[in-house]
Design a protein around this motif. Sequence first.
Motif, PDB file in Angstrom:
ATOM      1  N   ARG A   1       0.864  -1.192   0.000  1.00 60.02           N
ATOM      2  CA  ARG A   1       0.000   0.000   0.000  1.00 60.02           C
ATOM      3  C   ARG A   1       0.894   1.234   0.000  1.00 60.02           C
ATOM      4  O   ARG A   1       0.851   2.072   0.895  1.00 60.02           O
ATOM      5  CB  ARG A   1      -0.925  -0.001   1.216  1.00 60.02           C
ATOM      6  CG  ARG A   1      -1.989  -1.095   1.179  1.00 60.02           C
ATOM      7  CD  ARG A   1      -3.190  -0.727   2.025  1.00 60.02           C
ATOM      8  NE  ARG A   1      -2.881  -0.728   3.443  1.00 60.02           N
ATOM      9  CZ  ARG A   1      -3.527   0.029   4.341  1.00 60.02           C
ATOM     10  NH1 ARG A   1      -4.472   0.861   3.965  1.00 60.02           N
ATOM     11  NH2 ARG A   1      -3.195  -0.038   5.610  1.00 60.02           N
ATOM     12  N   LEU A   2       1.712   1.361  -1.026  1.00 63.66           N
ATOM     13  CA  LEU A   2       2.669   2.457  -1.120  1.00 63.66           C
ATOM     14  C   LEU A   2       1.971   3.807  -1.257  1.00 63.66           C
ATOM     15  O   LEU A   2       0.994   3.954  -2.004  1.00 63.66           O
ATOM     16  CB  LEU A   2       3.576   2.250  -2.323  1.00 63.66           C
ATOM     17  CG  LEU A   2       4.651   1.165  -2.199  1.00 63.66           C
ATOM     18  CD1 LEU A   2       5.134   0.742  -3.570  1.00 63.66           C
ATOM     19  CD2 LEU A   2       5.810   1.660  -1.345  1.00 63.66           C
ATOM     20  N   THR A   3       2.514   4.791  -0.557  1.00 64.21           N
ATOM     21  CA  THR A   3       2.163   6.188  -0.804  1.00 64.21           C
ATOM     22  C   THR A   3       3.456   6.985  -0.907  1.00 64.21           C
ATOM     23  O   THR A   3       4.505   6.561  -0.407  1.00 64.21           O
ATOM     24  CB  THR A   3       1.274   6.791   0.312  1.00 64.21           C
ATOM     25  OG1 THR A   3       2.063   6.982   1.496  1.00 64.21           O
ATOM     26  CG2 THR A   3       0.085   5.895   0.622  1.00 64.21           C
ATOM     27  N   ALA A   4       3.386   8.131  -1.567  1.00 65.12           N
ATOM     28  CA  ALA A   4       4.601   8.929  -1.757  1.00 65.12           C
ATOM     29  C   ALA A   4       4.237  10.380  -2.020  1.00 65.12           C
ATOM     30  O   ALA A   4       3.145  10.695  -2.519  1.00 65.12           O
ATOM     31  CB  ALA A   4       5.429   8.380  -2.919  1.00 65.12           C
ATOM     32  N   ALA A   5       5.174  11.259  -1.700  1.00 63.99           N
ATOM     33  CA  ALA A   5       5.069  12.686  -2.024  1.00 63.99           C
ATOM     34  C   ALA A   5       6.462  13.172  -2.385  1.00 63.99           C
ATOM     35  O   ALA A   5       7.464  12.650  -1.881  1.00 63.99           O
ATOM     36  CB  ALA A   5       4.506  13.480  -0.850  1.00 63.99           C
ATOM     37  N   ALA A   6       6.523  14.167  -3.253  1.00 63.28           N
ATOM     38  CA  ALA A   6       7.830  14.642  -3.733  1.00 63.28           C
ATOM     39  C   ALA A   6       7.809  16.150  -3.906  1.00 63.28           C
ATOM     40  O   ALA A   6       6.747  16.768  -4.079  1.00 63.28           O
ATOM     41  CB  ALA A   6       8.190  13.966  -5.057  1.00 63.28           C
ATOM     42  N   ARG A   7       9.004  16.726  -3.844  1.00 66.10           N
ATOM     43  CA  ARG A   7       9.184  18.151  -4.090  1.00 66.10           C
ATOM     44  C   ARG A   7      10.279  18.336  -5.135  1.00 66.10           C
ATOM     45  O   ARG A   7      11.396  17.845  -4.968  1.00 66.10           O
ATOM     46  CB  ARG A   7       9.552  18.892  -2.803  1.00 66.10           C
ATOM     47  CG  ARG A   7       9.584  20.416  -2.933  1.00 66.10           C
ATOM     48  CD  ARG A   7       9.882  21.069  -1.577  1.00 66.10           C
ATOM     49  NE  ARG A   7       9.690  22.509  -1.610  1.00 66.10           N
ATOM     50  CZ  ARG A   7      10.621  23.387  -1.976  1.00 66.10           C
ATOM     51  NH1 ARG A   7      11.822  22.956  -2.337  1.00 66.10           N
ATOM     52  NH2 ARG A   7      10.356  24.676  -1.975  1.00 66.10           N
ATOM     53  N   ASP A   8       9.957  19.019  -6.212  1.00 68.36           N
ATOM     54  CA  ASP A   8      10.927  19.280  -7.269  1.00 68.36           C
ATOM     55  C   ASP A   8      11.776  20.502  -6.919  1.00 68.36           C
ATOM     56  O   ASP A   8      11.383  21.320  -6.071  1.00 68.36           O
ATOM     57  CB  ASP A   8      10.209  19.506  -8.601  1.00 68.36           C
ATOM     58  CG  ASP A   8       9.532  18.237  -9.108  1.00 68.36           C
ATOM     59  OD1 ASP A   8       9.851  17.153  -8.588  1.00 68.36           O
ATOM     60  OD2 ASP A   8       8.674  18.347 -10.008  1.00 68.36           O
ATOM     61  N   PRO A   9      12.920  20.665  -7.559  1.00 69.20           N
ATOM     62  CA  PRO A   9      13.792  21.811  -7.231  1.00 69.20           C
ATOM     63  C   PRO A   9      13.117  23.162  -7.399  1.00 69.20           C
ATOM     64  O   PRO A   9      13.468  24.116  -6.687  1.00 69.20           O
ATOM     65  CB  PRO A   9      14.952  21.652  -8.214  1.00 69.20           C
ATOM     66  CG  PRO A   9      14.994  20.201  -8.521  1.00 69.20           C
ATOM     67  CD  PRO A   9      13.561  19.743  -8.516  1.00 69.20           C
TER      68      PRO A   9
ATOM     69  N   ALA B   1       2.254  14.139  -5.490  1.00 68.98           N
ATOM     70  CA  ALA B   1       1.874  13.067  -4.573  1.00 68.98           C
ATOM     71  C   ALA B   1       1.142  11.978  -5.332  1.00 68.98           C
ATOM     72  O   ALA B   1       0.505  12.226  -6.357  1.00 68.98           O
ATOM     73  CB  ALA B   1       0.998  13.605  -3.441  1.00 68.98           C
ATOM     74  N   ALA B   2       1.232  10.760  -4.810  1.00 65.31           N
ATOM     75  CA  ALA B   2       0.587   9.609  -5.425  1.00 65.31           C
ATOM     76  C   ALA B   2       0.277   8.583  -4.347  1.00 65.31           C
ATOM     77  O   ALA B   2       0.880   8.580  -3.269  1.00 65.31           O
ATOM     78  CB  ALA B   2       1.489   8.991  -6.499  1.00 65.31           C
ATOM     79  N   ALA B   3      -0.672   7.692  -4.646  1.00 67.30           N
ATOM     80  CA  ALA B   3      -1.068   6.655  -3.697  1.00 67.30           C
ATOM     81  C   ALA B   3      -1.483   5.408  -4.457  1.00 67.30           C
ATOM     82  O   ALA B   3      -2.001   5.477  -5.569  1.00 67.30           O
ATOM     83  CB  ALA B   3      -2.219   7.138  -2.814  1.00 67.30           C
ATOM     84  N   THR B   4      -1.275   4.277  -3.829  1.00 67.31           N
ATOM     85  CA  THR B   4      -1.581   3.018  -4.476  1.00 67.31           C
ATOM     86  C   THR B   4      -3.077   2.835  -4.696  1.00 67.31           C
ATOM     87  O   THR B   4      -3.890   3.245  -3.856  1.00 67.31           O
ATOM     88  CB  THR B   4      -1.048   1.839  -3.637  1.00 67.31           C
ATOM     89  OG1 THR B   4      -1.280   0.621  -4.333  1.00 67.31           O
ATOM     90  CG2 THR B   4      -1.733   1.783  -2.285  1.00 67.31           C
ATOM     91  N   PRO B   5      -3.460   2.183  -5.807  1.00 67.47           N
ATOM     92  CA  PRO B   5      -4.861   1.818  -5.993  1.00 67.47           C
ATOM     93  C   PRO B   5      -5.213   0.522  -5.263  1.00 67.47           C
ATOM     94  O   PRO B   5      -6.391   0.172  -5.149  1.00 67.47           O
ATOM     95  CB  PRO B   5      -4.955   1.616  -7.512  1.00 67.47           C
ATOM     96  CG  PRO B   5      -3.595   1.117  -7.890  1.00 67.47           C
ATOM     97  CD  PRO B   5      -2.636   1.873  -6.988  1.00 67.47           C
ATOM     98  N   ARG B   6      -4.203  -0.200  -4.761  1.00 66.71           N
ATOM     99  CA  ARG B   6      -4.436  -1.484  -4.120  1.00 66.71           C
ATOM    100  C   ARG B   6      -5.290  -1.316  -2.866  1.00 66.71           C
ATOM    101  O   ARG B   6      -5.032  -0.457  -2.054  1.00 66.71           O
ATOM    102  CB  ARG B   6      -3.100  -2.158  -3.800  1.00 66.71           C
ATOM    103  CG  ARG B   6      -2.278  -2.475  -5.060  1.00 66.71           C
ATOM    104  CD  ARG B   6      -0.827  -2.754  -4.732  1.00 66.71           C
ATOM    105  NE  ARG B   6      -0.052  -3.171  -5.900  1.00 66.71           N
ATOM    106  CZ  ARG B   6       0.575  -2.319  -6.729  1.00 66.71           C
ATOM    107  NH1 ARG B   6       0.518  -1.000  -6.509  1.00 66.71           N
ATOM    108  NH2 ARG B   6       1.249  -2.774  -7.765  1.00 66.71           N
TER     109      ARG B   6
END
Length: 617
Positions: free
Chosen positions: A589-597, A603-608
């Motif tokens: 059940r991965l989730t993630a967030a990111a910041r570019d320079p 941000a993204a989240a699993t559909p599972r």
Amino acid sequence: MFTTRPEICGTFGVVSSTHWIASSVGMAMLERGGNAFDAAVAVGFTLQVVEPHLCGPAGEVPILFHAAQANRTSVLCGQGVAPAAASIAAFRNQGLTSVPGSGLIAGVVPGAFDAWLKLLRDYGSLRLKDVLEPAIHYAEAGHPLLGGAARALSEVADAFRTEWLSSAPVWLPGGEVPRAGRLFRNPTLANTWRRIIKEAGNGSREQQIERARYTWSQGFVAEAIDKFNRAEPLMDASGERHVGFLTGDDMARWEASYETPTTSHYHDWTICKTGPWGQGPVLLQALKLLEGYDLSRMHSNDPEFIHLLLEALKLAFADREAYYGDPDFSDVPMATLLSDKYASERRALIGERSGVDLNPGVIPGFEAQVATTLAQVRIADGGDGGGLGVGEPTMAHLRDTTKSADGGGLGEPTMAHLRATTKPGDTVHFDVIDRFGNMVSATPSGGWPQSSPTVPGLGFALNTRAQIFWLTPDLPGSLVPGKRPRTTLTPTLAFADDGSALSCGTPGGDQQDQWQLSLLVRLINHKLPLQQAIDMPLFHSMHAPGSFYPRTAMPNVIVVEENLGQSVIDELTRRGHDVKVAPAWSAGRLTAAARDPDGLLRAAATPRLMQAYAVGR
């Protein structure tokens, strides 16, 4: 490539969590002027309500965070320690050769509450009432009960009625198992939080938080927990009744602590994890091994790519068994384990075919420790009758659904040996980044109502994290009073030389760093967008002993999602892997967030499982 949902982008703030309500709550805190730390605390408490079978107020949480103004990345350890009376001798004097996986006797000091309040006090901007308000609302007004929560409560309903009588009023309203999708309320928990807020009184934000911390660790909460542990013996996974070791004095003596992250470089990224009291350095060790390969030339679904990741993980997990533990009690040679020289020596063990042994490195001075660990692992896996309970499963939702390449079944380890009061729990995760560049990655867990009886009058259960300890002396993971169990909880922060930043994690026990490894390599080596990388098929190894009973080791066994394709599965089988095939969209059940320079937030989240969600603007 097709993705299941859009990648969220913006500049104001992003939140991604394993429950859509919690993600929205975090965003609401940002909208009202709070920062990422305020949002994180609100999300943490809300997840205790909407995913109660996966985390609770008396659970634990490791928090990795980055404070933008100070340009400092830290770990906040919300993993509580073994009670003062919980010694190896104390368990063995009761005829126990392993810590039961359920019941009061498996409890350690609850760590999550103090960690959240410390984060709020030191880095937040909102008041305690502000961040608790959403959790109180959903506890009082109700939330649509998840199917997983309904199933978990159904499986232990009889135990609530016959053994853990204090659990029934909270989790079986009207005497009935709550239905999935219907509103579920926990007014007892809401009242606990309202009383904490009331006893926090007036004064400054910081003064209120300090009084609330005292109320938890030395006030009515600690008193209720102390009384419950000392009262009558209650059933646990041993098939016998025991009282708990946890006392109010244990709670009063402990507080969450700040630490420097354990870090390692991978290409132009610095990856930050907890220390070896968690399994986080496994990810760092695996990445060090993979630096010796040109993964960018391989497709992320190629059999060679998958084989290399799995073999690197097997070597890293072998070292986890031999060396990892609370560094306050054990000498953990982390510098050697993460050194280029050590990685080069270990990398030479990776061949074209699957390795068949649990093969930790033998560092000079640690020969006896490695030998003792391997002997203990063999005893546990041989079924000496000492295993007593079950903790976080590999994939709680996958019972009996995985198939071997030849049609045989795998799924979860058989549940036939488990007592009525032993059912698996799991974990949650979330990531937050605000417009200032503050970041939080947290993986709360523990306090599962299906694993420990509910404390009367408080509306929540205690944790069972002591089950990770060994009752054999002189191992890094041996039980010692005041020691942290080697948790499986492992959030991640990462920073690139160009100013990019990433926050990610997943539930899943021993699989957490395995699924994160494939995510990180797909992001760093293959430059995939967040959502696409999360949507890619997942895989993991079952080769190393699990952290929870029955500590099963399945040499050469790997689990892959079927959408990898038959040709990939066949090639992995040819390389010696014992391939078990799980349904598509079923692992992790991965989730993630990111910041570019340039400040763009993503941000993204699993559909599972169809419940994780990313929000932002």
